[in-house]
Scaffold this motif. Structure first.
Motif, PDB file in Angstrom:
ATOM      1  N   UNK A  81      -2.054  13.955  -6.384  1.00 32.39           N
ATOM      2  CA  UNK A  81      -2.144  12.949  -5.327  1.00 32.39           C
ATOM      3  C   UNK A  81      -3.207  11.897  -5.631  1.00 32.39           C
ATOM      4  N   UNK A  82      -3.024  10.730  -5.051  1.00 33.13           N
ATOM      5  CA  UNK A  82      -3.945   9.613  -5.275  1.00 33.13           C
ATOM      6  C   UNK A  82      -5.226   9.819  -4.472  1.00 33.13           C
ATOM      7  N   UNK A  83      -6.385   9.793  -5.121  1.00 35.48           N
ATOM      8  CA  UNK A  83      -7.642   9.835  -4.377  1.00 35.48           C
ATOM      9  C   UNK A  83      -7.954   8.461  -3.785  1.00 35.48           C
ATOM     10  N   UNK A  84      -8.695   8.452  -2.672  1.00 37.12           N
ATOM     11  CA  UNK A  84      -9.039   7.174  -2.041  1.00 37.12           C
ATOM     12  C   UNK A  84     -10.549   6.960  -1.979  1.00 37.12           C
ATOM     13  N   UNK A 109      -7.868  14.276   0.421  1.00 35.98           N
ATOM     14  CA  UNK A 109      -7.711  14.428   1.874  1.00 35.98           C
ATOM     15  C   UNK A 109      -9.064  14.774   2.461  1.00 35.98           C
ATOM     16  N   UNK A 110      -9.387  14.123   3.569  1.00 38.71           N
ATOM     17  CA  UNK A 110     -10.622  14.430   4.279  1.00 38.71           C
ATOM     18  C   UNK A 110     -10.228  14.640   5.734  1.00 38.71           C
ATOM     19  N   UNK A 111      -9.983  15.908   6.119  1.00 35.60           N
ATOM     20  CA  UNK A 111      -9.458  16.183   7.455  1.00 35.60           C
ATOM     21  C   UNK A 111      -8.084  15.559   7.573  1.00 35.60           C
ATOM     22  N   UNK A 114      -6.002  10.514   4.613  1.00 39.40           N
ATOM     23  CA  UNK A 114      -5.485  10.616   3.238  1.00 39.40           C
ATOM     24  C   UNK A 114      -5.216   9.219   2.710  1.00 39.40           C
ATOM     25  N   UNK A 115      -4.672   9.116   1.508  1.00 41.97           N
ATOM     26  CA  UNK A 115      -4.476   7.814   0.856  1.00 41.97           C
ATOM     27  C   UNK A 115      -3.558   6.897   1.676  1.00 41.97           C
ATOM     28  N   UNK A 116      -2.663   7.488   2.467  1.00 44.24           N
ATOM     29  CA  UNK A 116      -1.700   6.672   3.235  1.00 44.24           C
ATOM     30  C   UNK A 116      -2.315   6.013   4.468  1.00 44.24           C
ATOM     31  N   UNK A 117      -3.349   6.656   5.082  1.00 43.65           N
ATOM     32  CA  UNK A 117      -3.912   6.070   6.308  1.00 43.65           C
ATOM     33  C   UNK A 117      -5.376   5.644   6.158  1.00 43.65           C
ATOM     34  N   UNK A 118      -5.936   5.704   4.947  1.00 40.87           N
ATOM     35  CA  UNK A 118      -7.327   5.306   4.723  1.00 40.87           C
ATOM     36  C   UNK A 118      -7.421   3.785   4.635  1.00 40.87           C
ATOM     37  N   UNK A 169     -12.628   4.137  -3.402  1.00 39.38           N
ATOM     38  CA  UNK A 169     -12.070   3.795  -4.723  1.00 39.38           C
ATOM     39  C   UNK A 169     -11.109   2.647  -4.559  1.00 39.38           C
ATOM     40  N   UNK A 170     -11.240   1.636  -5.368  1.00 38.38           N
ATOM     41  CA  UNK A 170     -10.313   0.498  -5.327  1.00 38.38           C
ATOM     42  C   UNK A 170      -9.419   0.590  -6.541  1.00 38.38           C
ATOM     43  N   UNK A 171      -8.139   0.804  -6.334  1.00 41.28           N
ATOM     44  CA  UNK A 171      -7.211   0.954  -7.465  1.00 41.28           C
ATOM     45  C   UNK A 171      -6.222  -0.183  -7.446  1.00 41.28           C
TER      46      UNK A 171
END
Length: 171
Positions: A81-84, A109-111, A114-118, A169-171
């Motif tokens: 999975x993609x880290x954010x 994921x932090x609680x 995740x990457x989709x809602x960060x 992280x900016x990707x």
């Protein structure tokens, strides 16, 4: 009756029908028993074939399930999975340090984040504030592998509720 079963002779020593038994009744009983035994054999053969089919289907299903699980595991290991965000500092003795969080862990994921809602670090700050004293599930990438960490935000001697610094992280 009178010692006559399925295999005793129905004739006397001279070859004449025995007169001490009802031959018709004995022959009818033997016939009925033989028919029942044949029916029983046929049913048992059907049960055996059905069991073989059932176990063959179960074996095929198990092999299919194992192949699917292996394929899924392979795809998961290839598509991590993609880290954010990334941990760039952990204070010794802090809740983050106690939970096992390490510098350079990439947060997946932090609680509930995740990457989709960060969107920004305020998302993580909100989750931390609402979870004070309750364990949070945090998933990080460490050395190319997924690691799950149980992190409980709480007040401690140092600054903040976690005792670590997280950068986006900016990707």
């Amino acid at each position: 009756q009178k010692g006559v079963g399925m295999h005793e002779p129905l004739v006397d020593a001279e070859g004449f029908p025995r007169n001490d038994i009802d031959l018709y009744q004995v022959r009818t009983a033997r016939h009925n028993i033989i028919c029942l035994q044949n029916d029983h054999k046929a049913l048992m053969k059907q049960v055996e074939e059905a069991l073989h089919q059932l176990h063959a289907r179960e074996k095929e299903k198990q092999a299919r399930d194992e192949a699917e699980a292996l394929a899924e595991a392979m795809s998961q290991s290839q598509s991590l999975p993609q880290p954010f965000a990334k941990v760039n500092a952990v204070t010794p003795g802090s809740p983050a340090s106690v939970s096992g969080l390490q510098v350079d862990d990439e947060i997946v994921e932090f609680g509930s984040v995740n990457v989709n809602n960060f969107q920004n670090l305020q998302n993580i700050a909100t989750v931390v504030q609402h979870s004070e004293g309750r364990p949070l599930s945090v998933t990080v990438l460490r050395g190319g592998r997924r690691v799950h960490v149980g992190l409980t935000p709480k007040r401690w001697a140092g600054k903040g509720l976690l005792g670590c610094n997280i950068i986006p992280l900016h990707r």
